[in-house]
Scaffold this motif. Structure first.
Motif, PDB file in Angstrom:
ATOM      1  N   THR A 173       0.866  -1.168   0.000  1.00  0.00           N
ATOM      2  CA  THR A 173       0.000   0.000   0.000  1.00  0.00           C
ATOM      3  C   THR A 173       0.905   1.220   0.000  1.00  0.00           C
ATOM      4  O   THR A 173       1.742   1.380   0.881  1.00  0.00           O
ATOM      5  N   CYS A 174       0.755   2.035  -1.045  1.00  0.00           N
ATOM      6  CA  CYS A 174       1.628   3.202  -1.169  1.00  0.00           C
ATOM      7  C   CYS A 174       0.823   4.375  -1.702  1.00  0.00           C
ATOM      8  O   CYS A 174       0.068   4.225  -2.665  1.00  0.00           O
ATOM      9  N   ASN A 175       0.981   5.512  -1.065  1.00  0.00           N
ATOM     10  CA  ASN A 175       0.368   6.718  -1.603  1.00  0.00           C
ATOM     11  C   ASN A 175       1.384   7.387  -2.522  1.00  0.00           C
ATOM     12  O   ASN A 175       2.314   8.048  -2.056  1.00  0.00           O
ATOM     13  N   ASN A 197       1.874   4.062 -13.496  1.00  0.00           N
ATOM     14  CA  ASN A 197       0.536   4.036 -14.061  1.00  0.00           C
ATOM     15  C   ASN A 197      -0.501   4.749 -13.194  1.00  0.00           C
ATOM     16  O   ASN A 197      -1.507   5.229 -13.715  1.00  0.00           O
ATOM     17  N   ALA A 198      -0.267   4.841 -11.879  1.00  0.00           N
ATOM     18  CA  ALA A 198      -1.277   5.457 -10.998  1.00  0.00           C
ATOM     19  C   ALA A 198      -1.615   6.848 -11.525  1.00  0.00           C
ATOM     20  O   ALA A 198      -0.729   7.584 -11.961  1.00  0.00           O
ATOM     21  N   GLY A 199      -2.892   7.186 -11.517  1.00  0.00           N
ATOM     22  CA  GLY A 199      -3.274   8.496 -12.028  1.00  0.00           C
ATOM     23  C   GLY A 199      -4.600   8.963 -11.455  1.00  0.00           C
ATOM     24  O   GLY A 199      -5.439   8.151 -11.047  1.00  0.00           O
ATOM     25  N   GLY A 247     -13.543   3.652 -16.367  1.00  0.00           N
ATOM     26  CA  GLY A 247     -14.310   4.356 -15.340  1.00  0.00           C
ATOM     27  C   GLY A 247     -13.672   5.681 -14.947  1.00  0.00           C
ATOM     28  O   GLY A 247     -14.324   6.563 -14.386  1.00  0.00           O
ATOM     29  N   MET A 248     -12.374   5.843 -15.250  1.00  0.00           N
ATOM     30  CA  MET A 248     -11.688   7.082 -14.855  1.00  0.00           C
ATOM     31  C   MET A 248     -12.339   8.302 -15.515  1.00  0.00           C
ATOM     32  O   MET A 248     -12.413   9.371 -14.909  1.00  0.00           O
ATOM     33  N   PHE A 249     -12.773   8.114 -16.766  1.00  0.00           N
ATOM     34  CA  PHE A 249     -13.417   9.212 -17.490  1.00  0.00           C
ATOM     35  C   PHE A 249     -14.884   8.881 -17.773  1.00  0.00           C
ATOM     36  O   PHE A 249     -15.405   9.195 -18.833  1.00  0.00           O
ATOM     37  N   GLY A 288     -16.427  10.755 -13.902  1.00  0.00           N
ATOM     38  CA  GLY A 288     -15.205  10.256 -13.277  1.00  0.00           C
ATOM     39  C   GLY A 288     -15.419   8.916 -12.607  1.00  0.00           C
ATOM     40  O   GLY A 288     -16.495   8.321 -12.719  1.00  0.00           O
ATOM     41  N   GLN A 289     -14.363   8.471 -11.925  1.00  0.00           N
ATOM     42  CA  GLN A 289     -14.385   7.143 -11.298  1.00  0.00           C
ATOM     43  C   GLN A 289     -15.473   7.080 -10.237  1.00  0.00           C
ATOM     44  O   GLN A 289     -15.454   7.817  -9.261  1.00  0.00           O
ATOM     45  N   VAL A 290     -16.472   6.223 -10.470  1.00  0.00           N
ATOM     46  CA  VAL A 290     -17.563   6.091  -9.495  1.00  0.00           C
ATOM     47  C   VAL A 290     -17.192   4.938  -8.575  1.00  0.00           C
ATOM     48  O   VAL A 290     -16.890   3.845  -9.030  1.00  0.00           O
TER      49      VAL A 290
HETATM   50  N1  LIG Z   1      -8.926   5.821 -18.537  1.00  0.00           N
HETATM   51  C1  LIG Z   1      -8.533   6.663 -19.468  1.00  0.00           C
HETATM   52  O1  LIG Z   1      -9.319   7.151 -20.274  1.00  0.00           O
HETATM   53  C2  LIG Z   1      -7.090   7.030 -19.592  1.00  0.00           C
HETATM   54  C3  LIG Z   1      -6.644   7.653 -20.772  1.00  0.00           C
HETATM   55  C4  LIG Z   1      -5.300   8.010 -20.879  1.00  0.00           C
HETATM   56  C5  LIG Z   1      -4.431   7.745 -19.833  1.00  0.00           C
HETATM   57  N2  LIG Z   1      -4.901   7.148 -18.698  1.00  0.00           N
HETATM   58  C6  LIG Z   1      -3.956   6.942 -17.606  1.00  0.00           C
HETATM   59  O2  LIG Z   1      -3.840   5.559 -17.357  1.00  0.00           O
HETATM   60  C7  LIG Z   1      -3.498   5.358 -15.975  1.00  0.00           C
HETATM   61  C8  LIG Z   1      -4.437   4.330 -15.381  1.00  0.00           C
HETATM   62  O3  LIG Z   1      -5.759   4.830 -15.421  1.00  0.00           O
HETATM   63  P1  LIG Z   1      -7.061   3.925 -15.332  1.00  0.00           P
HETATM   64  O4  LIG Z   1      -7.939   4.325 -16.432  1.00  0.00           O
HETATM   65  O5  LIG Z   1      -6.688   2.517 -15.149  1.00  0.00           O
HETATM   66  O6  LIG Z   1      -7.697   4.545 -13.989  1.00  0.00           O
HETATM   67  P2  LIG Z   1      -8.253   3.855 -12.690  1.00  0.00           P
HETATM   68  O7  LIG Z   1      -8.916   4.948 -11.923  1.00  0.00           O
HETATM   69  O8  LIG Z   1      -9.066   2.651 -13.040  1.00  0.00           O
HETATM   70  O9  LIG Z   1      -6.948   3.347 -11.932  1.00  0.00           O
HETATM   71  C9  LIG Z   1      -6.074   4.216 -11.277  1.00  0.00           C
HETATM   72  C10 LIG Z   1      -5.462   3.472 -10.103  1.00  0.00           C
HETATM   73  O10 LIG Z   1      -4.527   4.356  -9.482  1.00  0.00           O
HETATM   74  C11 LIG Z   1      -4.703   4.273  -8.089  1.00  0.00           C
HETATM   75  N3  LIG Z   1      -4.257   5.506  -7.438  1.00  0.00           N
HETATM   76  C12 LIG Z   1      -4.868   6.718  -7.460  1.00  0.00           C
HETATM   77  N4  LIG Z   1      -4.206   7.582  -6.692  1.00  0.00           N
HETATM   78  C13 LIG Z   1      -3.153   6.903  -6.166  1.00  0.00           C
HETATM   79  C14 LIG Z   1      -2.113   7.256  -5.276  1.00  0.00           C
HETATM   80  N5  LIG Z   1      -2.025   8.487  -4.740  1.00  0.00           N
HETATM   81  N6  LIG Z   1      -1.199   6.315  -4.949  1.00  0.00           N
HETATM   82  C15 LIG Z   1      -1.278   5.060  -5.456  1.00  0.00           C
HETATM   83  N7  LIG Z   1      -2.252   4.673  -6.285  1.00  0.00           N
HETATM   84  C16 LIG Z   1      -3.174   5.581  -6.639  1.00  0.00           C
HETATM   85  C17 LIG Z   1      -6.179   4.058  -7.887  1.00  0.00           C
HETATM   86  O11 LIG Z   1      -6.486   3.521  -6.603  1.00  0.00           O
HETATM   87  C18 LIG Z   1      -6.493   3.100  -9.032  1.00  0.00           C
HETATM   88  O12 LIG Z   1      -6.334   1.756  -8.638  1.00  0.00           O
HETATM   89  C19 LIG Z   1      -3.605   6.734 -15.318  1.00  0.00           C
HETATM   90  O13 LIG Z   1      -2.321   7.303 -15.198  1.00  0.00           O
HETATM   91  C20 LIG Z   1      -4.422   7.528 -16.305  1.00  0.00           C
HETATM   92  O14 LIG Z   1      -4.169   8.902 -16.195  1.00  0.00           O
HETATM   93  C21 LIG Z   1      -6.189   6.776 -18.564  1.00  0.00           C
END
Ligand SMILES: NC(=O)c1ccc[n+]([C@@H]2O[C@H](COP(=O)([O-])OP(=O)(O)OC[C@H]3O[C@@H](n4cnc5c(N)ncnc54)[C@H](O)[C@@H]3O)[C@@H](O)[C@H]2O)c1
Length: 309
Positions: free
Chosen positions: A96-98, A125-127, A229-231, A304-306
């Motif tokens: 578990t890491c922030n 990848n976290a975003g 789900g992010m968008f 956004g992420q629900v």
């Molecule tokens: N979904 C899209 O449309 C899209 C498009 C382009 C790029 N991306 C990028 O792809 C990557 C993954 O996105 P996704 O769509 O899988 O989103 P997601 O929301 O499904 O997954 C993101 C993950 O990051 C984790 N996270 C968030 N904040 C964190 C923190 N402070 N520390 C550690 N973990 C953390 C969340 O708990 C989650 O598990 C992101 O960087 C996003 O910006 C997504």
């Protein structure tokens, strides 16, 4: 004469390398590029608890790597771990890491080095995203986006790059976004952080090359919207040219790009054309195209992420 000779040799060397690069690209346009074997590599994925991060973990699970999964959400990260084991992974470590906090990244990175070893494939990848008009974005959200989407990449590189350099072996993967290539209305803080991530990853790619660390590879990924789900709620006018992407498609392409050591991956392909257009189209024509493609409306229904629980 000797300096003229040297200039000539330099020029010929340049032409040689330049032509080789073109010929190699042409060759691999026809023949598939060989894929590297990643068995035994220590693969760290941040944000592994959901979406792209989770799917990447499941795909790597079949490739006999040692998986290190980071997420701020312990429960969903643990779920990914179970799924990865079911998918064939025998070595999975969860932490578990922030990623929004430098000290937390350094703390967990030290733990990984002691308990697992030197990370050889690092996938940032976290975003997070806010999705509001600029002036409505609370300062904390701007900071959070920069911390997670950009600064975390810097701190993880500081933690894991030294051992990659020492062994001249490693792979740095940056999950940026199409929003790291072109600005998007109502995504200001997200775009700024994704541009930052792109610029940072590209700079280190050039720096490792310039310093002769040819064993350290870089892959920078810029996808358009993905159905994770992010968008949630976002839509585009022309789903043929700019579709909302399927996560499986995106993850297959990312895995492929890593195994083929491809530096840039923009998805869908139309994005390469968008960048080309941006470099020379008159602004007014570009804006007309954006209006026609309803680019200014993509964020209108953003939810956004629900949270599922
Ligand atoms: N979904 C899209 O449309 C899209 C498009 C382009 C790029 N991306 C990028 O792809 C990557 C993954 O996105 P996704 O769509 O899988 O989103 P997601 O929301 O499904 O997954 C993101 C993950 O990051 C984790 N996270 C968030 N904040 C964190 C923190 N402070 N520390 C550690 N973990 C953390 C969340 O708990 C989650 O598990 C992101 O960087 C996003 O910006 C997504």
């Amino acid at each position: 004469i000797s300096s003229k000779m040297k200039a000539m040799v330099d020029l010929l060397t340049f032409f040689g390398k330049f032509i080789c690069g073109l010929l190699e690209a042409l060759f691999y346009f026809i023949v598939p590029r060989p894929k590297k074997n990643v068995e035994g590599e220590i693969v760290l994925i941040t944000g592994a608890g959901s979406g792209i991060g989770r799917l990447l973990a499941l795909r790597f699970a079949r490739l006999k790597v040692i998986l290190v999964l980071w997420d701020i959400n312990s429960e969903s990260n643990q779920e990914t771990c179970e799924l990865a084991k079911k998918a064939g992974a025998s070595n999975v470590y969860t932490y578990t890491c922030n990623c929004g906090e430098r000290q937390d990244i350094y703390r967990v990175a030290d733990q990984v080095k002691k308990e697992v070893g030197d990370v050889t494939i690092l996938i940032n990848n976290a975003g997070v995203v806010t999705g509001k008009d600029f002036l409505e974005i609370p300062d904390e959200c701007v900071e959070r986006s920069f911390d997670v989407n950009a600064k975390a990449h810097i701190w993880t590189y500081k933690a894991f790059l030294p051992s990659m350099i020492a062994n001249n072996h490693g792979h740095l993967v940056c999950i940026s976004s199409s929003a790291g290539l072109v600005g998007v209305s109502r995504l200001s803080e997200y775009c700024a952080s994704k541009f930052a991530a792109f610029g940072f990853a590209e700079s280190i790619f050039l720096e490792t090359f310039a310093q002769g660390n040819t064993g350290i590879k870089t892959t920078i990924v810029c996808p358009f919207f993905v159905k994770t789900g992010m968008f949630e709620g976002c839509s585009t006018r022309n789903p043929l040219v700019l579709p909302i992407l399927e996560p499986d498609y995106v993850v297959n392409k990312i895995i492929n790009a890593i195994l083929e050591e491809q530096v840039y991956l923009f998805l869908p392909r139309f994005l390469y054309f968008v960048l080309f257009l941006k470099s020379f189209l008159p602004t007014k024509s570009g804006l007309a195209l954006c209006e026609y493609m309803r680019i200014f409306d993509v964020m209108n229904k953003f939810k956004g992420q629900v949270k599922k629980d």
